[in-house]
Design a protein around this motif. Structure first.
Motif, mmCIF file in Angstrom:
data_model
loop_
_atom_site.group_PDB
_atom_site.id
_atom_site.type_symbol
_atom_site.label_atom_id
_atom_site.label_comp_id
_atom_site.label_asym_id
_atom_site.label_seq_id
_atom_site.Cartn_x
_atom_site.Cartn_y
_atom_site.Cartn_z
ATOM 1 N N THR A 24 0.817 -1.141 0.810
ATOM 2 C CA THR A 24 0.263 0.190 0.062
ATOM 3 C C THR A 24 0.811 1.544 -0.007
ATOM 4 O O THR A 24 1.654 1.435 1.174
ATOM 5 C CB THR A 24 -1.121 0.049 1.476
ATOM 6 O OG1 THR A 24 -2.456 -1.072 0.920
ATOM 7 C CG2 THR A 24 -1.832 1.047 1.113
ATOM 8 N N PRO A 25 0.464 1.758 -1.036
ATOM 9 C CA PRO A 25 1.266 3.277 -1.242
ATOM 10 C C PRO A 25 0.971 4.102 -0.260
ATOM 11 O O PRO A 25 -0.029 4.344 0.251
ATOM 12 C CB PRO A 25 1.351 3.917 -2.191
ATOM 13 C CG PRO A 25 0.545 3.108 -3.311
ATOM 14 C CD PRO A 25 0.269 1.824 -2.524
ATOM 15 N N THR A 26 1.970 4.769 0.015
ATOM 16 C CA THR A 26 1.628 6.278 0.909
ATOM 17 C C THR A 26 2.619 7.700 0.535
ATOM 18 O O THR A 26 3.762 7.479 -0.325
ATOM 19 C CB THR A 26 3.249 5.420 3.057
ATOM 20 O OG1 THR A 26 4.198 5.710 2.516
ATOM 21 C CG2 THR A 26 2.477 4.650 3.331
ATOM 22 N N CYS A 27 2.565 8.800 0.730
ATOM 23 C CA CYS A 27 2.416 9.524 0.577
ATOM 24 C C CYS A 27 3.821 10.013 1.039
ATOM 25 O O CYS A 27 4.624 9.548 2.515
ATOM 26 C CB CYS A 27 1.481 11.063 0.548
ATOM 27 S SG CYS A 27 1.954 12.843 0.528
ATOM 28 N N PRO A 28 5.085 10.361 0.581
ATOM 29 C CA PRO A 28 6.249 10.679 0.831
ATOM 30 C C PRO A 28 5.942 11.904 1.523
ATOM 31 O O PRO A 28 7.722 12.361 2.493
ATOM 32 C CB PRO A 28 6.620 11.014 -0.838
ATOM 33 C CG PRO A 28 6.010 11.135 -1.551
ATOM 34 C CD PRO A 28 4.615 10.031 -1.368
ATOM 35 N N SER A 29 5.398 12.741 1.542
ATOM 36 C CA SER A 29 4.957 13.962 2.064
ATOM 37 C C SER A 29 4.620 14.157 3.155
ATOM 38 O O SER A 29 5.720 14.739 4.653
ATOM 39 C CB SER A 29 5.135 15.367 1.101
ATOM 40 O OG SER A 29 5.498 15.729 0.186
ATOM 41 N N CYS A 30 4.127 13.367 3.535
ATOM 42 C CA CYS A 30 3.191 13.452 4.976
ATOM 43 C C CYS A 30 3.132 12.007 5.629
ATOM 44 O O CYS A 30 2.642 12.244 7.097
ATOM 45 C CB CYS A 30 1.898 14.301 4.823
ATOM 46 S SG CYS A 30 -0.170 13.184 3.578
ATOM 47 N N GLY A 31 2.806 10.576 4.985
ATOM 48 C CA GLY A 31 3.030 9.754 5.376
ATOM 49 C C GLY A 31 2.069 9.522 5.266
ATOM 50 O O GLY A 31 1.763 8.223 5.589
ATOM 51 N N SER A 32 0.231 9.662 4.024
ATOM 52 C CA SER A 32 -0.782 9.308 4.924
ATOM 53 C C SER A 32 -1.465 7.979 3.824
ATOM 54 O O SER A 32 -0.127 8.087 2.707
ATOM 55 C CB SER A 32 -1.358 10.756 4.073
ATOM 56 O OG SER A 32 -3.606 9.528 4.401
ATOM 57 N N ALA A 33 -2.141 7.564 4.241
ATOM 58 C CA ALA A 33 -2.151 5.906 3.062
ATOM 59 C C ALA A 33 -3.220 6.690 1.551
ATOM 60 O O ALA A 33 -3.637 5.727 1.590
ATOM 61 C CB ALA A 33 -1.803 4.890 3.653
ATOM 62 N N LYS A 34 -4.149 7.765 2.157
ATOM 63 C CA LYS A 34 -4.769 7.643 1.861
ATOM 64 C C LYS A 34 -4.197 8.832 0.542
ATOM 65 O O LYS A 34 -5.081 9.679 -0.189
ATOM 66 C CB LYS A 34 -5.935 9.292 2.831
ATOM 67 C CG LYS A 34 -6.882 8.404 3.695
ATOM 68 C CD LYS A 34 -7.614 9.148 4.021
ATOM 69 C CE LYS A 34 -8.242 8.848 5.616
ATOM 70 N NZ LYS A 34 -9.997 8.698 6.099
ATOM 71 N N LEU A 35 -4.346 7.589 -0.367
ATOM 72 C CA LEU A 35 -3.432 8.409 -1.692
ATOM 73 C C LEU A 35 -5.269 7.549 -2.980
ATOM 74 O O LEU A 35 -5.509 7.357 -2.856
ATOM 75 C CB LEU A 35 -2.933 7.694 -2.330
ATOM 76 C CG LEU A 35 -1.721 8.181 -1.674
ATOM 77 C CD1 LEU A 35 -0.199 6.986 -1.666
ATOM 78 C CD2 LEU A 35 -0.692 9.537 -1.055
ATOM 79 N N THR A 36 -5.246 8.918 -4.094
ATOM 80 C CA THR A 36 -5.773 8.328 -5.199
ATOM 81 C C THR A 36 -4.943 8.504 -6.433
ATOM 82 O O THR A 36 -3.989 8.929 -6.540
ATOM 83 C CB THR A 36 -6.428 9.881 -5.443
ATOM 84 O OG1 THR A 36 -7.250 10.060 -3.744
ATOM 85 C CG2 THR A 36 -8.205 9.799 -6.453
ATOM 86 N N LYS A 37 -4.899 7.184 -6.964
ATOM 87 C CA LYS A 37 -4.269 6.925 -8.327
ATOM 88 C C LYS A 37 -4.903 7.900 -9.179
ATOM 89 O O LYS A 37 -6.051 8.072 -9.931
ATOM 90 C CB LYS A 37 -4.785 5.609 -8.541
ATOM 91 C CG LYS A 37 -3.123 4.356 -9.282
ATOM 92 C CD LYS A 37 -4.099 3.650 -10.039
ATOM 93 C CE LYS A 37 -3.307 2.498 -8.529
ATOM 94 N NZ LYS A 37 -3.189 1.008 -9.520
ATOM 95 N N GLN A 38 -3.930 8.140 -9.914
ATOM 96 C CA GLN A 38 -3.973 9.727 -10.779
ATOM 97 C C GLN A 38 -3.900 8.209 -12.627
ATOM 98 O O GLN A 38 -3.274 7.891 -12.372
ATOM 99 C CB GLN A 38 -3.030 10.801 -11.423
ATOM 100 C CG GLN A 38 -3.394 11.476 -9.892
ATOM 101 C CD GLN A 38 -5.011 12.074 -9.933
ATOM 102 O OE1 GLN A 38 -4.384 12.810 -10.496
ATOM 103 N NE2 GLN A 38 -5.308 11.527 -9.313
ATOM 104 N N LEU A 39 -5.172 8.662 -13.152
ATOM 105 C CA LEU A 39 -5.021 8.537 -14.869
ATOM 106 C C LEU A 39 -3.911 8.744 -15.265
ATOM 107 O O LEU A 39 -3.590 10.018 -15.499
ATOM 108 C CB LEU A 39 -5.882 8.508 -15.818
ATOM 109 C CG LEU A 39 -7.007 8.006 -15.176
ATOM 110 C CD1 LEU A 39 -8.181 8.581 -16.406
ATOM 111 C CD2 LEU A 39 -6.789 6.844 -15.146
#
Length: 73
Positions: A24-39
Motif C-alpha cells: 500500500t503506497p504512502t505519501c512521501p510528504s506526509c506519510g498518509s495512505a489516503k492516496l488517489t491513483k491518477q490516470l
C-alpha cells in the motif's frame, strides 16, 4: 514493478510511486495512505513510421533463395 501517479488526499501532494506487489503506497510528504491513483497519459511513439510493415517476401527471403514456393503468395 509499475510506477503510478498519485495525489495525496491529506496534503494534496502529487507524486509518482513505485508499487511492489500488494504494498500500500504512502505519501512521501506526509506519510498518509489516503492516496488517489491518477490516470496516466500514454507516451507518444517516437521514431515510428506510418508506412506498412515490409513484406516477408523480400528479395532475400528464404523461400526465394532456396528456390522453393513462397508460402505468402
Amino acid at each position: 514493478m509499475p510506477l503510478f501517479g498519485y495525489v495525496c488526499e491529506k496534503c494534496h501532494t502529487e507524486s509518482e510511486i513505485l508499487v511492489r506487489g500488494s504494498e500500500t503506497p504512502t505519501c512521501p510528504s506526509c506519510g498518509s495512505a489516503k492516496l488517489t491513483k491518477q490516470l496516466s497519459a500514454f507516451a507518444p511513439m517516437t521514431g515510428a513510421s506510418s508506412s506498412p510493415a515490409p513484406s516477408p517476401c523480400g528479395a532475400s527471403s528464404c523461400c526465394q533463395m532456396a528456390g522453393g514456393g513462397c508460402p505468402y503468395n
